[in-house]
Scaffold this active site. Structure first.
Site, PDB file in Angstrom:
ATOM      1  N   LYS A  52       0.838  -1.212   0.000  1.00 16.57           N
ATOM      2  CA  LYS A  52       0.000   0.000   0.000  1.00 16.57           C
ATOM      3  C   LYS A  52       0.873   1.262   0.000  1.00 16.57           C
ATOM      4  O   LYS A  52       0.613   2.208  -0.740  1.00 16.57           O
ATOM      5  CB  LYS A  52      -0.942  -0.006   1.219  1.00 16.57           C
ATOM      6  CG  LYS A  52      -2.057  -1.040   1.066  1.00 16.57           C
ATOM      7  CD  LYS A  52      -2.826  -1.306   2.351  1.00 16.57           C
ATOM      8  CE  LYS A  52      -3.695  -2.554   2.145  1.00 16.57           C
ATOM      9  NZ  LYS A  52      -4.408  -2.980   3.357  1.00 16.57           N
ATOM     10  N   GLN A  96      -4.940  -1.586   9.464  1.00 15.32           N
ATOM     11  CA  GLN A  96      -4.726  -2.893   8.851  1.00 15.32           C
ATOM     12  C   GLN A  96      -5.306  -3.991   9.758  1.00 15.32           C
ATOM     13  O   GLN A  96      -4.950  -4.073  10.932  1.00 15.32           O
ATOM     14  CB  GLN A  96      -3.222  -3.123   8.614  1.00 15.32           C
ATOM     15  CG  GLN A  96      -2.893  -4.404   7.909  1.00 15.32           C
ATOM     16  CD  GLN A  96      -3.415  -4.441   6.471  1.00 15.32           C
ATOM     17  OE1 GLN A  96      -3.305  -3.480   5.727  1.00 15.32           O
ATOM     18  NE2 GLN A  96      -3.994  -5.571   6.081  1.00 15.32           N
ATOM     19  N   ASP A 119     -11.073   2.170   3.213  1.00 16.16           N
ATOM     20  CA  ASP A 119     -11.332   0.732   3.092  1.00 16.16           C
ATOM     21  C   ASP A 119     -12.819   0.469   2.817  1.00 16.16           C
ATOM     22  O   ASP A 119     -13.195  -0.618   2.385  1.00 16.16           O
ATOM     23  CB  ASP A 119     -10.940   0.010   4.397  1.00 16.16           C
ATOM     24  CG  ASP A 119      -9.598  -0.702   4.287  1.00 16.16           C
ATOM     25  OD1 ASP A 119      -9.255  -1.153   3.177  1.00 16.16           O
ATOM     26  OD2 ASP A 119      -8.903  -0.808   5.317  1.00 16.16           O
TER      27      ASP A 119
END
Ligand code: NAD
Length: 290
Positions: A52, A96, A119
Site C-alpha cells: 500500500k 490494517q 477501506d
C-alpha cells in the site's frame, strides 16, 4: 483461457491517478495523503502494508505508517484514530486488519471518520454503497469491479455466484454486482458455509461469473464450473511449501474458463489500486474538486 491481470490493470489505474495528482500539485495543492495504522507483528499484514505504501509512492501520494505494539489497549488505539480523524492532512485512514484478539475490529472500524474510511468498511459507507449512493466502496470488491471493467467483461444480466459472505469481500461484492451500478445489474447468488453442497453445485455449474472468497486452497474444482465461466479468485492461502495459492484449483479449472484471475497478481493488486482510487476521492472531497 485469458488472464485477468490485476498487475497490468492496477498499474494503469495508478498511472492515471498519478497524472491527476501531478495536475493538482502543479496548481498549488498539497499531495493526497494516506495514513496506515499497523498493530503488532503479523507477517501477511507487513506485506500488505508495504504494498500500500509503495502504491502511494507510485500514485504520487504522501503516506505515513504508524506502528503500535501488540499490547496497545483498545482505548489507546481509539485515541490514536481520533487524532488522525482530526488531522486535516490525512485524507484516507486504514487500520490494517486483523487487530490483536483483545481489540474488537468492529469498534475500530466504527471509530474511523467515514469521510476518511478508504477501506469502505464503516457502516455509513457500507450503507451508502448498499443504497447506491456515493460512498467509499469496500476496496477488494471495488477492485474486482474495476478489473471486470478494464477487461470489458459483461456483467449486466449475467448470473453471478459469490462464495463466501465476509463483510470485507463476499457480502459487498454480492451487493455491488447486483446493484444498478455501472459494473452491476447481474443476478447474484450468495453462497456460504451453510449452503448445502448440492445447492452450491447447482448454482456454480450454471454461473457465468464466480467470485470465490473462502480461504480454502483448491476449493473450486473443475467439476463445479461450466465451460466459459469467468473466475475471480479472491483467496490468498500460504501452503506449507511457502507457495501462495488462491481458492481455485487453477491448473484444472482454468482450462474451462474464458477468463480467470491469477494468484498472486490478480485481485490482491486490485485491492490496493481501489484504495488509491478511494484516497483520491477523499482528497477531491476535501478540496471540492470534481
Ligand atoms: P473469511 O475468511 O472471513 O470467511 C470465509 C467465508 O467463506 C465465510 O463467509 C464462510 O461462510 C465461507 N465458507 C467457508 N467454507 C465454505 C464452504 N464449504 N462453502 C461455502 N462457503 C464457505 O472471508 P474473507 O475475509 O473474505 O477471506 C477469504 C479469502 O480471501 C482468504 O483467503 C483471504 O486471505 C482472502 N482475501 C483476499 C483479499 C485480496 O485482496 N485478494 C482481500 C481479503 C481477503
Amino acid at each position: 483461457m485469458k488472464l485477468l491481470d490485476g498487475k497490468i490493470c492496477a498499474e494503469s489505474l495508478v498511472a492515471d491517478i498519478s497524472k491527476r495528482v501531478a495536475g493538482y500539485v502543479e496548481s498549488g495543492l498539497r499531495k493526497p495523503h494516506m495514513t496506515v495504522i499497523l498493530v503488532g507483528e503479523h507477517a501477511p499484514s507487513e506485506t500488505y502494508v508495504k504494498s500500500k505504501i509503495k502504491s502511494c509512492e507510485n500514485a504520487g501520494f504522501d503516506s505515513a505508517l504508524l506502528r503500535f505494539p501488540e499490547s496497545i489497549t483498545e482505548s489507546e488505539l481509539l485515541a490514536a484514530i481520533a487524532e488522525i480523524n482530526a488531522d486535516p492532512v490525512t485524507d484516507g485512514l486504514i487500520v490494517q486488519l486483523p487487530v490483536p484478539k483483545h481489540i474488537k475490529p468492529q469498534n475500530i472500524i466504527n471509530a474511523i471518520d467515514p469521510e476518511k474510511d478508504i477501506d469502505g468498511f464503516h457502516p455509513t459507507n457500507f450503507g451508502r454503497m448498499t443504497l447506491g449512493q456515493k460512498a467509499f466502496r469496500p476496496a477488494t470488491a471495488y477492485g474486482i469491479c474495476k478489473l471486470l471493467q478494464y477487461y470489458e467483461i459483461p456483467v449486466k444480466g449475467k448470473h453471478c455466484v459469490v462464495i463466501g459472505r465476509s463483510n470485507i469481500v463476499g457480502k459487498p461484492i454480492s451487493i455491488m454486482l447486483s446493484n444498478d451500478f455501472d459494473i452491476g445489474n447481474a443476478t447474484v447468488t450468495l453462497a456460504h458455509i451453510e449452503t448445502p453442497r448440492a445447492l452450491l453445485l447447482d448454482e456454480t455449474r450454471r454461473a457465468d461469473i464466480i467470485v470465490v472468497a473462502v480461504g480454502i486452497p483448491g476449493f473450486v474444482t473443475e467439476d463445479m464450473v461450466k465451460d466459459g465461466v469467468v473466475m475471480i479468485d479472491v483467496g490468498i492461502n500460504r501452503l506449507e511449501n511457502g507457495k501462495l495459492v488462491g481458492d481455485v484449483d487453477f491448473e484444472n479449472v482454468s482450462r474451462k474458463c474464458s477468463w480467470i484471475t491469477p494468484v498472486p497478481g490478480g485481485v490482491g493488486k486490485m485491492t490496493v489500486a481501489a484504495l488509491m482510487i478511494n484516497t483520491l476521492m477523499a482528497y477531491q472531497n476535501n478540496f471540492d474538486l470534481a
